[in-house]
Design a protein around this motif. Structure first.
Motif, PDB file in Angstrom:
ATOM      1  N   VAL A 100      37.875  51.465  72.027  1.00  0.00           N
ATOM      2  CA  VAL A 100      38.973  51.773  72.943  1.00  0.00           C
ATOM      3  C   VAL A 100      39.851  52.808  72.250  1.00  0.00           C
ATOM      4  N   HIS A 101      40.080  53.958  72.904  1.00  0.00           N
ATOM      5  CA  HIS A 101      40.834  55.018  72.221  1.00  0.00           C
ATOM      6  C   HIS A 101      41.546  55.884  73.261  1.00  0.00           C
ATOM      7  N   ALA A 155      37.553  42.200  65.824  1.00  0.00           N
ATOM      8  CA  ALA A 155      38.283  43.222  66.575  1.00  0.00           C
ATOM      9  C   ALA A 155      39.490  43.643  65.756  1.00  0.00           C
ATOM     10  N   GLY A 156      40.015  44.834  66.023  1.00  0.00           N
ATOM     11  CA  GLY A 156      41.200  45.267  65.296  1.00  0.00           C
ATOM     12  C   GLY A 156      41.719  46.591  65.814  1.00  0.00           C
ATOM     13  N   HIS A 157      42.990  46.855  65.506  1.00  0.00           N
ATOM     14  CA  HIS A 157      43.677  48.064  65.964  1.00  0.00           C
ATOM     15  C   HIS A 157      44.120  48.911  64.778  1.00  0.00           C
ATOM     16  N   PHE A 207      39.888  49.275  68.357  1.00  0.00           N
ATOM     17  CA  PHE A 207      40.982  49.950  69.043  1.00  0.00           C
ATOM     18  C   PHE A 207      41.539  51.054  68.144  1.00  0.00           C
ATOM     19  N   ALA A 208      41.395  52.309  68.543  1.00  0.00           N
ATOM     20  CA  ALA A 208      41.999  53.439  67.826  1.00  0.00           C
ATOM     21  C   ALA A 208      41.589  53.449  66.361  1.00  0.00           C
ATOM     22  N   LEU A 212      48.607  50.340  74.783  1.00  0.00           N
ATOM     23  CA  LEU A 212      47.900  49.077  74.608  1.00  0.00           C
ATOM     24  C   LEU A 212      48.853  47.900  74.626  1.00  0.00           C
ATOM     25  N   LEU A 213      50.021  48.069  74.024  1.00  0.00           N
ATOM     26  CA  LEU A 213      50.909  46.944  73.793  1.00  0.00           C
ATOM     27  C   LEU A 213      52.024  46.793  74.810  1.00  0.00           C
ATOM     28  N   ALA A 214      52.420  47.896  75.457  1.00  0.00           N
ATOM     29  CA  ALA A 214      53.620  47.840  76.280  1.00  0.00           C
ATOM     30  C   ALA A 214      53.422  48.294  77.723  1.00  0.00           C
TER      31      ALA A 214
END
Length: 314
Positions: free
Chosen positions: A228-229, A180-182, A207-208, A266-268
């Motif tokens: 996921v985008h 997995a990765g962003h 991710f993106a 995604l992060l916040a």
């Protein structure tokens, strides 16, 4: 991997030049013929309960490329508390998920998501890349060396299962592995299924991501993919991620966040992160544990609260 700058690499560099801060830190060849959908073979029963989470560091080095790896893993003790450094591992054998951070990111930027994966029964290994992490020289083209970094790190992580006196001895299911990765890490992840295909990988979460530099010639055995985008992604256009998704010849799904940007949601954003977390957990439970109930839950989890839509071809 060659560092020769081809037009494809130049295009990748021009794109990624805009990825400074892409982690969201708040501080081509034709694809192979589609293969029939396949239900992952269960290798163990998906855990019915959550775990405490432990964390430790591995100091790895691939031919002079320093690759410290953060490991989050199911730990002994009561679930729900703070992550505990070097905690004893929980009983069981757990699938492995290799996670790649974005440009100028670090694994800890994604801790809210990755510790959730560990809490439900996965060992998550996240390298800090030598030229694209925060605090490095930011060599954009080095992203194309990162699939080999991940494969090397995976080999070293899986070796812990047989290493005498290691806390993870006998705890890793080497037959069930995902990547997995962003952002730049999503490029890395796509590369692990295309130009740098690692045959040990059974599933991927992107991710993106974009295929620039690594292509869309997905190869090897069937490996389900979840993309996921955000539709408002200001760095990698949603259409670029969707174009790669469309080329995936295997079982696949795409979680689209209509109000999602490149990374901050995604992060916040706790609400959006909840949907992303639950959907990715169900995808990993299905693809690595063979949990059919998790597969059935995914469309409902993804659609709650009108935060996302779910294109389902699993």
């Amino acid at each position: 991997m060659s560092r020769r700058v081809t037009p494809a690499l130049l295009a990748s560099a021009l794109l990624m030049a805009g990825l400074v801060g892409c982690s969201g830190d708040t501080r081509s060849a034709a694809p192979p013929e589609p293969k029939p959908a396949a239900t992952p073979t269960p290798q163990a029963t998906a855990p019915p309960q959550d775990f405490a989470v432990g964390v430790r560091q591995l100091k790895l080095n691939r031919d002079g490329r320093a690759l410290p790896v953060t490991l989050w893993y199911p730990a002994a003790g009561q679930a729900g508390g703070a992550v505990k450094r070097s905690a004893a591992a929980a009983e069981g054998r757990f699938p492995v998920v290799m996670f790649s951070h974005g440009l100028t990111g670090r694994p800890d930027d994604y801790a809210a998501l990755l510790t959730r994966w560990a809490a439900v029964g996965f060992v998550v290994a996240a390298p800090t890349f030598p030229h694209t992490a925060r605090g490095t020289n930011g060599d954009i083209l080095d992203v194309l060396n990162q699939p080999a970094d991940v494969s090397y790190a995976l080999t070293q992580v899986l070796a812990l299962d047989a290493k005498a006196d290691d806390p993870l001895r006998g705890r890793l299911n080497a037959d069930r592995v995902a990547a997995a990765g962003h952002s730049a890490g999503a490029v890395t992840t796509i590369g692990l299924f295309t130009t740098g295909r690692d045959a040990r990988l059974d599933a991927g979460v992107v991710f993106a991501g974009t295929g620039l530099g690594v292509g869309t010639a997905f190869a090897g055995a069937v490996a389900p993919q979840l993309f996921v985008h955000g539709e408002l992604d200001e760095v990698i256009e949603y259409a670029a991620g969707k174009a790669v998704y469309d080329k995936v010849p295997w079982p696949k799904a795409m979680l689209t966040l209509p109000k999602g940007d490149h990374g901050r949601k995604l992060l916040a954003d706790r609400t959006a992160l909840g949907v992303v977390s639950d959907t990715t957990v169900d995808f990993l439970r299905w693809s690595l544990y063979g949990d059919e109930e998790a597969k059935r839950r995914m469309p409902t989890e993804a659609a709650r609260g009108d935060i996302a839509t779910f294109d389902d071809h699993l």
